[in-house]
Design an enzyme around this catalytic site. Structure first.
Site, short mmCIF file in Angstrom:
data_model
loop_
_atom_site.label_atom_id
_atom_site.label_comp_id
_atom_site.label_asym_id
_atom_site.label_seq_id
_atom_site.Cartn_x
_atom_site.Cartn_y
_atom_site.Cartn_z
N GLY A 169 0.84 -1.20 0.00
CA GLY A 169 0.00 0.00 0.00
C GLY A 169 0.87 1.24 0.00
N ARG A 170 0.41 2.27 0.73
CA ARG A 170 1.17 3.53 0.77
C ARG A 170 2.59 3.29 1.26
NH1 ARG A 170 -3.90 5.62 2.19
NH2 ARG A 170 -3.70 4.21 3.95
N ILE A 171 2.70 2.62 2.43
CA ILE A 171 4.01 2.47 3.06
C ILE A 171 4.85 1.45 2.29
CG2 ILE A 171 5.16 1.69 5.18
CD1 ILE A 171 2.80 3.02 6.73
N THR A 249 6.44 -2.55 11.51
CA THR A 249 5.99 -1.20 11.89
C THR A 249 4.50 -1.08 11.65
OG1 THR A 249 6.48 -0.43 9.67
CG2 THR A 249 8.19 -0.01 11.34
N SER A 250 3.81 -2.22 11.37
CA SER A 250 2.40 -2.12 10.99
C SER A 250 1.51 -2.11 12.23
CB SER A 250 2.01 -3.22 10.01
OG SER A 250 2.12 -4.50 10.59
N ARG A 251 1.12 -3.28 12.69
CA ARG A 251 0.35 -3.41 13.92
C ARG A 251 0.83 -4.66 14.64
NH1 ARG A 251 -0.58 1.22 13.85
NH2 ARG A 251 -2.59 2.28 13.69
N GLU A 280 0.15 -2.81 23.98
CA GLU A 280 0.89 -1.54 24.08
C GLU A 280 0.32 -0.70 25.21
OE1 GLU A 280 1.03 0.40 20.28
OE2 GLU A 280 1.91 -1.33 19.28
N HIS A 300 6.31 2.32 19.41
CA HIS A 300 5.29 2.77 18.46
C HIS A 300 5.46 4.27 18.13
CE1 HIS A 300 0.97 1.88 16.89
NE2 HIS A 300 1.58 2.79 16.14
#
Ligand code: NAD
Length: 352
Positions: A169-171, A249-251, A280, A300
């Protein structure tokens, strides 16, 4: 006319609510903050949401914006997030109920994540922490343990690394762009993107098992859905090369964290760079905190940079709420299918 009610379930900072007060809204504040996203429980948010016209905020970890919250007000128009992720919002329920969900994929946010992903990869492979520590403590000068990994393909026949991008996607897409001059082989898995996206990004399309088997760096950039929850578990970690590293770095819940800890302890994989976690803030007794330099952790903050962070997202989210309260379709709608229904319910019905 009674003042419209805006619930800021997780205030980013005072900019989140000052604008609503200025236009005469009745503002209710939740207790989650950017620094501590735990915040209110779902029941508490549902109680705050009674008769609300808008819910807005940054990420929350202690509760969800679920059906019970959305049913607390018949007049709820919008749930607006300051962040890219909307995983704590039941977006399908919102669509069913005719409520718009907006999010804020600002370049300050997703662009920051791409840069942090590059930093994780370079830190784990080029060993700046170990080299610096050896110098500062005077413990070593040119020892074999300080040997790093050459990343790109070389003219002498060295093939360079294979980077596997999960989620283009974007990232994921911008990451492919940033990696291009490094001369790595790029492969990606994303069943929801058309083939031309892979071609334009100069990335080979593969299935997930092939990606895991062939990559030296596996990097996760999917959104969190029931399908991506624990998409990297014991079986998938077992497919990775023992020399490979995993970046997330996503979830957090995209990885089965217990299986990851076992894979690192058993040296099934060589390392991990993690910005996000299943719980978290990461519990103090998490075994991840006890691991050596094969594991790189951050709280995060992948997108948190001077002059960026969620500031631009607060601007977008605030503007989206103000538009919805004016009876206009906001700009950054996540659940676009809802728009026709939303227009019937709220278009032209201004509250401010
Ligand atoms: P995006 O929606 O642009 O891209 C996500 C991609 O994942 C899409 O291309 C989609 O097709 C793909 N995808 C969905 N389900 C999939 C599946 N089952 N298998 C493979 N691919 C799948 O999102 P983005 O802006 O690139 O963000 C990516 C992730 O980064 C999100 O989880 C977001 O929450 C997270 N994020 C984290 C931070 C942070 O601070 N660490 C900041 C911003 C975003």
């Amino acid at each position: 006319m009674t003042a419209p009610k805006v619930v800021v379930f997780a205030p980013g900072d005072q900019r989140s609510y000052e604008r609503f007060e200025e236009v005469g809204c009745d503002v209710t504040l939740g207790k989650a903050s950017w620094a501590d996203p735990t915040g209110n429980t779902t029941e508490e948010i549902a109680a705050m949401a009674v008769d609300a016209d808008a819910l807005v905020g940054t990420s929350i970890k202690g509760g969800r914006i679920d059906r019970s919250v959305m049913l607390a007000s018949e007049q709820l128009r919008i749930v607006a997030k300051y962040t890219v992720g909307v995983d704590e919002v039941d977006t399908d329920v919102a669509t069913e109920l005719g409520i718009i969900v907006t999010h804020a994929p600002t370049e300050a946010n997703w662009g920051g994540v791409v840069e942090t992903t590059m930093q994780q990869m370079l830190t784990l492979l080029k060993k700046p922490r170990q080299r610096d520590e050896a110098m500062k403590h005077g413990t070593a000068w040119r020892t074999p343990a300080l040997t790093a990994t050459h990343i790109g393909r070389r003219e002498d026949g060295y093939p360079g690394l294979t980077v596997g991008i999960v989620g283009l996607g974007r990232i994921g897409g911008r990451l492919a762009q940033m990696l291009a001059p490094w001369r790595v082989r790029m492969i990606a898995y994303d069943p929801y993107q058309p083939i031309d996206r892979f071609i334009h990004a100069n990335v080979e399309r593969v299935d997930l098992d092939t990606l895991l088997q062939e990559s030296d760096v596996v990097t996760l950039h999917v959104i969190l859905t029931p399908e991506t929850h624990h998409m990297i578990g014991e079986r998938e970690l077992g497919l990775m090369k023992p020399s490979a590293i995993l970046l997330n770095t996503s979830r957090g819940p995209v990885i089965d964290e217990k299986a990851l800890v076992a894979a690192l302890q058993n040296e099934t994989i060589a390392g991990a760079g993690l910005d996000v976690f299943e719980v978290e803030p990461l519990p103090m007794d998490s075994p991840l905190r006890q691991m050596d330099e094969r594991v790189l952790l951050s709280p995060h903050v992948a997108a948190h940079n001077h002059g960026a962070g969620i500031g631009p997202g607060i601007e977008w989210g605030t503007e989206d709420v103000l538009r919805a309260l004016r009876g206009e379709v906001p700009e950054h709608v996540f659940n676009k299918d809802v728009i026709p229904r939303w227009r019937e319910r709220f278009e032209g019905r201004a509250l401010i």
